[in-house]
Design a protein around this motif. Structure first.
Motif, PDB file in Angstrom:
ATOM      1  N   PRO A 256      62.876   1.726  19.647  1.00  0.00           N
ATOM      2  CA  PRO A 256      61.405   1.749  19.795  1.00  0.00           C
ATOM      3  C   PRO A 256      60.977   2.277  21.164  1.00  0.00           C
ATOM      4  CG  PRO A 256      62.106  -0.304  18.773  1.00  0.00           C
ATOM      5  CD  PRO A 256      63.353   0.396  19.205  1.00  0.00           C
ATOM      6  N   PHE A 257      61.670   1.874  22.224  1.00  0.00           N
ATOM      7  CA  PHE A 257      61.335   2.372  23.563  1.00  0.00           C
ATOM      8  C   PHE A 257      61.622   3.870  23.681  1.00  0.00           C
ATOM      9  CE2 PHE A 257      62.963  -2.068  24.300  1.00  0.00           C
ATOM     10  CZ  PHE A 257      61.713  -2.651  24.420  1.00  0.00           C
ATOM     11  N   LEU A 258      62.710   4.313  23.049  1.00  0.00           N
ATOM     12  CA  LEU A 258      63.086   5.725  23.086  1.00  0.00           C
ATOM     13  C   LEU A 258      62.006   6.595  22.457  1.00  0.00           C
ATOM     14  CD1 LEU A 258      65.278   7.906  23.626  1.00  0.00           C
ATOM     15  CD2 LEU A 258      66.161   7.415  21.332  1.00  0.00           C
ATOM     16  N   LEU A 259      61.502   6.188  21.291  1.00  0.00           N
ATOM     17  CA  LEU A 259      60.479   6.972  20.603  1.00  0.00           C
ATOM     18  C   LEU A 259      59.151   6.948  21.359  1.00  0.00           C
ATOM     19  CD1 LEU A 259      60.998   6.330  16.776  1.00  0.00           C
ATOM     20  CD2 LEU A 259      61.926   8.109  18.236  1.00  0.00           C
ATOM     21  N   ILE A 260      58.783   5.800  21.888  1.00  0.00           N
ATOM     22  CA  ILE A 260      57.527   5.708  22.645  1.00  0.00           C
ATOM     23  C   ILE A 260      57.562   6.647  23.849  1.00  0.00           C
ATOM     24  CG2 ILE A 260      56.160   4.207  24.143  1.00  0.00           C
ATOM     25  CD1 ILE A 260      56.812   1.910  22.207  1.00  0.00           C
ATOM     26  N   TYR A 261      58.677   6.632  24.570  1.00  0.00           N
ATOM     27  CA  TYR A 261      58.779   7.532  25.726  1.00  0.00           C
ATOM     28  C   TYR A 261      58.692   8.990  25.294  1.00  0.00           C
ATOM     29  CZ  TYR A 261      60.625  10.559  29.252  1.00  0.00           C
ATOM     30  OH  TYR A 261      60.758  11.603  30.110  1.00  0.00           O
ATOM     31  N   ASN A 262      59.451   9.373  24.264  1.00  0.00           N
ATOM     32  CA  ASN A 262      59.501  10.779  23.877  1.00  0.00           C
ATOM     33  C   ASN A 262      58.177  11.281  23.327  1.00  0.00           C
ATOM     34  OD1 ASN A 262      62.325  12.205  24.059  1.00  0.00           O
ATOM     35  ND2 ASN A 262      62.751  10.073  23.569  1.00  0.00           N
ATOM     36  N   PHE A 263      57.456  10.452  22.576  1.00  0.00           N
ATOM     37  CA  PHE A 263      56.139  10.860  22.092  1.00  0.00           C
ATOM     38  C   PHE A 263      55.174  11.006  23.262  1.00  0.00           C
ATOM     39  CE2 PHE A 263      57.503  10.199  17.829  1.00  0.00           C
ATOM     40  CZ  PHE A 263      56.547  10.763  17.001  1.00  0.00           C
ATOM     41  N   GLY A 264      55.184  10.029  24.180  1.00  0.00           N
ATOM     42  CA  GLY A 264      54.310  10.103  25.341  1.00  0.00           C
ATOM     43  C   GLY A 264      54.614  11.309  26.204  1.00  0.00           C
ATOM     44  N   ALA A 265      55.900  11.567  26.426  1.00  0.00           N
ATOM     45  CA  ALA A 265      56.304  12.712  27.241  1.00  0.00           C
ATOM     46  C   ALA A 265      55.915  14.019  26.572  1.00  0.00           C
ATOM     47  CB  ALA A 265      57.813  12.677  27.483  1.00  0.00           C
ATOM     48  N   SER A 266      56.016  14.097  25.240  1.00  0.00           N
ATOM     49  CA  SER A 266      55.656  15.326  24.534  1.00  0.00           C
ATOM     50  C   SER A 266      54.162  15.618  24.661  1.00  0.00           C
ATOM     51  CB  SER A 266      56.051  15.228  23.057  1.00  0.00           C
ATOM     52  OG  SER A 266      55.223  14.314  22.359  1.00  0.00           O
ATOM     53  N   LEU A 267      53.338  14.580  24.692  1.00  0.00           N
ATOM     54  CA  LEU A 267      51.902  14.768  24.865  1.00  0.00           C
ATOM     55  C   LEU A 267      51.591  15.290  26.271  1.00  0.00           C
ATOM     56  CD1 LEU A 267      50.605  11.505  23.132  1.00  0.00           C
ATOM     57  CD2 LEU A 267      50.505  13.832  22.222  1.00  0.00           C
ATOM     58  N   LEU A 268      52.252  14.735  27.272  1.00  0.00           N
ATOM     59  CA  LEU A 268      52.046  15.193  28.640  1.00  0.00           C
ATOM     60  C   LEU A 268      52.511  16.643  28.807  1.00  0.00           C
ATOM     61  CD1 LEU A 268      53.221  12.004  30.574  1.00  0.00           C
ATOM     62  CD2 LEU A 268      50.875  12.855  30.409  1.00  0.00           C
ATOM     63  N   ARG A 269      53.643  16.972  28.215  1.00  0.00           N
ATOM     64  CA  ARG A 269      54.166  18.329  28.336  1.00  0.00           C
ATOM     65  C   ARG A 269      53.290  19.337  27.614  1.00  0.00           C
ATOM     66  NH1 ARG A 269      60.192  16.036  27.131  1.00  0.00           N
ATOM     67  NH2 ARG A 269      60.716  15.477  29.284  1.00  0.00           N
ATOM     68  N   ALA A 270      52.585  18.901  26.579  1.00  0.00           N
ATOM     69  CA  ALA A 270      51.723  19.806  25.826  1.00  0.00           C
ATOM     70  C   ALA A 270      50.584  20.360  26.669  1.00  0.00           C
ATOM     71  CB  ALA A 270      51.153  19.090  24.595  1.00  0.00           C
ATOM     72  N   VAL A 271      50.208  19.653  27.727  1.00  0.00           N
ATOM     73  CA  VAL A 271      49.150  20.132  28.617  1.00  0.00           C
ATOM     74  C   VAL A 271      49.732  20.624  29.946  1.00  0.00           C
ATOM     75  CG1 VAL A 271      47.395  18.665  27.568  1.00  0.00           C
ATOM     76  CG2 VAL A 271      48.699  17.799  29.521  1.00  0.00           C
ATOM     77  N   GLY A 272      51.038  20.867  29.956  1.00  0.00           N
ATOM     78  CA  GLY A 272      51.679  21.444  31.131  1.00  0.00           C
ATOM     79  C   GLY A 272      52.197  20.451  32.146  1.00  0.00           C
ATOM     80  N   ASP A 273      52.113  19.159  31.843  1.00  0.00           N
ATOM     81  CA  ASP A 273      52.573  18.137  32.796  1.00  0.00           C
ATOM     82  C   ASP A 273      54.028  17.790  32.478  1.00  0.00           C
ATOM     83  OD1 ASP A 273      53.009  16.046  34.491  1.00  0.00           O
ATOM     84  OD2 ASP A 273      51.416  14.753  33.715  1.00  0.00           O
ATOM     85  N   THR A 274      54.941  18.461  33.141  1.00  0.00           N
ATOM     86  CA  THR A 274      56.366  18.200  32.917  1.00  0.00           C
ATOM     87  C   THR A 274      57.001  17.415  34.056  1.00  0.00           C
ATOM     88  OG1 THR A 274      56.939  20.335  33.911  1.00  0.00           O
ATOM     89  CG2 THR A 274      56.639  20.287  31.524  1.00  0.00           C
ATOM     90  N   LYS A 275      56.273  17.254  35.154  1.00  0.00           N
ATOM     91  CA  LYS A 275      56.845  16.585  36.323  1.00  0.00           C
ATOM     92  C   LYS A 275      56.911  15.078  36.150  1.00  0.00           C
ATOM     93  CE  LYS A 275      55.448  20.110  39.675  1.00  0.00           C
ATOM     94  NZ  LYS A 275      54.647  20.397  40.887  1.00  0.00           N
ATOM     95  N   ARG A 276      55.812  14.469  35.693  1.00  0.00           N
ATOM     96  CA  ARG A 276      55.806  13.003  35.625  1.00  0.00           C
ATOM     97  C   ARG A 276      56.818  12.441  34.620  1.00  0.00           C
ATOM     98  NH1 ARG A 276      49.521  11.301  35.641  1.00  0.00           N
ATOM     99  NH2 ARG A 276      49.384  13.077  34.208  1.00  0.00           N
ATOM    100  N   PRO A 277      57.005  13.054  33.418  1.00  0.00           N
ATOM    101  CA  PRO A 277      58.083  12.571  32.554  1.00  0.00           C
ATOM    102  C   PRO A 277      59.447  12.596  33.236  1.00  0.00           C
ATOM    103  CG  PRO A 277      56.618  13.983  31.303  1.00  0.00           C
ATOM    104  CD  PRO A 277      56.192  14.088  32.739  1.00  0.00           C
ATOM    105  N   PHE A 278      59.669  13.611  34.089  1.00  0.00           N
ATOM    106  CA  PHE A 278      60.916  13.673  34.838  1.00  0.00           C
ATOM    107  C   PHE A 278      61.034  12.523  35.833  1.00  0.00           C
ATOM    108  CE2 PHE A 278      62.680  15.112  38.976  1.00  0.00           C
ATOM    109  CZ  PHE A 278      64.014  15.038  38.641  1.00  0.00           C
ATOM    110  N   TYR A 279      59.950  12.221  36.528  1.00  0.00           N
ATOM    111  CA  TYR A 279      59.972  11.119  37.492  1.00  0.00           C
ATOM    112  C   TYR A 279      60.318   9.803  36.796  1.00  0.00           C
ATOM    113  CZ  TYR A 279      57.449  14.419  40.505  1.00  0.00           C
ATOM    114  OH  TYR A 279      57.068  15.508  41.246  1.00  0.00           O
TER     115      TYR A 279
END
Length: 473
Positions: free
Chosen positions: A150-173
């Motif tokens: 459940p934690f894995l999917l929540i992170y990946n969905f959230g990260a995919s939304l951020l990356r969709a608007v060009g925010d790739t740095k914070r998922p990395f942090y």
């Protein structure tokens, strides 16, 4: 000029796309490397401080976890594509609905998948012909691992939304933070508490929970194109169906790809524990090559989707062309480096000379040709970015999965090919065949899509002119 609220976002429809694709890709590459370091840390710690064949026990679970999880992870691709289109077309209200729907779906699917995996993992390992000397350890590892899904999917969905608007740095942090905890817990649980594979599985679960919490907090504090609030959270059926329509074919593709890998893993298992150890270590090293290329493919789908939403056809072609260039550079460079340092890298994971030799025989075949896999992914993602999700799935299933399964049942049983290297040869052949078909398909569908929208625009412009003439008369 960017506002402070949108400082983490990237305009993917204007400016120097060659530079922006690189800047977009790099944090994803680092994020993918960190995720792989989770698995690598598991293997290294267990290989040096765990019980006999603990490396083989963990590696035997990789293809199975991918098979079960990929179906649901594909839906995050759907969320990413739809959000990128909304971002490119500036449809903020619709983008907000996608955020809430995506996070609800990820939590619900994560719980269901976690329970299913924990209950059924032992049966699947038996079906995969996992050797008796590792199956107990593999089952224990899997049951704990699935508690963190459940934690894995929540992170990946959230990260995919951020990356969709060009925010790739914070998922990395967030992965960097959770990665530090993962390594620390691995060392604590295995070396101090002598928990072996159970310790590394527990460390992975805790680190995934930390990453999930970080991404949720980030979405709640985000003040750019979208935000997240538990009070405003609501499930939107229309957006859910769109996410499923775009993401389900990608998930099915990933799941069936993993099914072919499960069949290959079963064949690996039949070659003995030393081969399993060597194969597991080699796969972990190959993963670092793959993430560099797959990160470019993720950039490709984001840029293509955003420009598709903005109807900028020339930028779509540029995005695909630049992605192809980058994936070849990364794949050939990193793959070649992994091959040159192969035996040394394998010795970091395992000490058995026979296992190292077997693992290196796989590395030579896979890493030197891995750029073909990157090309295949880029073209498949490009087709999805212009609105066709089912087509690349069908092509990939026939060209890659079908070919590998055919290879396992026809070529592999031949004495001359009955080895790990004989199995590995099926990969580059399937990558090249699938890439070639994807390329032709993209060209045809891109031309068709562009002509359709141009004709619609011409009709609308003509209608506006006629109305203006009538008003003047």
């Amino acid at each position: 000029m960017k506002t402070a609220a949108r400082k983490n976002e990237m305009n993917m429809t204007e400016g120097n796309l060659f530079k922006k694709i690189l800047l977009f890709s790099l944090p994803i590459i680092f994020s993918g490397i960190l995720q792989l370091l989770y698995s690598a840390a598991d293997l290294v710690v267990c290989g040096k401080f765990g019980s006999d064949h603990s490396v083989g026990a963990i590696s035997a679970t990789n293809s199975l976890t991918n098979l079960i999880i990929q179906l649901f992870m594909g839906l995050s691709v759907g969320a990413n594509v739809l959000m990128a289109r909304c971002f490119g077309a500036n449809l903020q209200e619709k983008g907000q609905r996608i955020v809430y729907t995506s996070m609800i779906m990820s939590a619900f699917m994560g719980v269901i998948l976690g329970i299913f995996g924990a209950v059924c993992s032992g049966y699947f390992l038996v079906w995969m012909s996992t050797p008796d000397d590792v199956i107990a350890l593999s089952t224990l590892y899997l049951r704990i691992y699935f508690c963190g899904v459940p934690f894995l999917l929540i992170y990946n969905f959230g990260a995919s939304l951020l990356r969709a608007v060009g925010d790739t740095k914070r998922p990395f942090y967030f992965l960097a933070i959770s990665g530090v905890f993962n390594v620390a817990f691995n060392l604590l649980f295995v070396i101090v508490f002598k928990m072996d594979v159970a310790g590394v599985a527990l460390g992975t679960v805790i680190s995934q929970a930390i990453a999930a919490v970080c991404v949720i907090v980030c979405l709640m504090k985000n003040k750019g194109f979208f935000h997240f609030s538990f009070k405003e959270m609501r499930f939107y059926k229309g957006e859910a169906l769109e996410i499923i329509r775009v993401g389900l074919p990608a998930g099915l593709q990933g799941a069936i790809f993993s099914l072919s890998n499960v069949l290959i893993q079963s064949s690996v298992n039949s070659l003995g524990s030393s081969t399993m150890d060597g194969n597991g270590a080699a796969c972990s090293i190959e993963g670092f090559v793959y993430v560099t290329m797959n990160s470019v493919a993720q950039a490709c789908i984001a840029f293509v989707s955003a420009n598709f939403g903005a109807m900028k056809w020339r930028n779509i072609k540029k995005s695909v062309m630049y992605s192809v260039i980058y994936v070849c550079i990364f794949g050939i460079t990193v793959g070649g480096l992994a091959t040159v340092l192969g035996k040394f890298l394998l010795s970091v994971y395992i000490d058995d000379a026979e296992a190292i030799s077997v693992g290196y025989s796989r590395l030579i075949v896979i890493c030197l040709t891995y750029f073909l896999c990157g090309l295949m992914d880029v073209m498949a993602y490009a087709v999805r970015g212009i609105g066709y999700s089912l087509v690349p799935t069908i092509v990939s299933l026939c060209g890659a999965c079908g070919f590998r399964i055919l290879w396992v049942y026809t070529v592999f049983p031949v004495d001359a090919m009955h080895s790990l290297q004989g199995l590995s040869v099926s990969y580059p052949i399937s990558w090249f065949l699938t890439f070639a078909v994807h390329l032709v398909v993209f060209i045809i569908l891109f031309i068709r899509k562009r002509r359709y929208f141009n004709s619609v625009k011409e009709a609308e412009d003509s209608e506006i002119i006629e109305e203006s003439v009538e008003e003047n008369n």
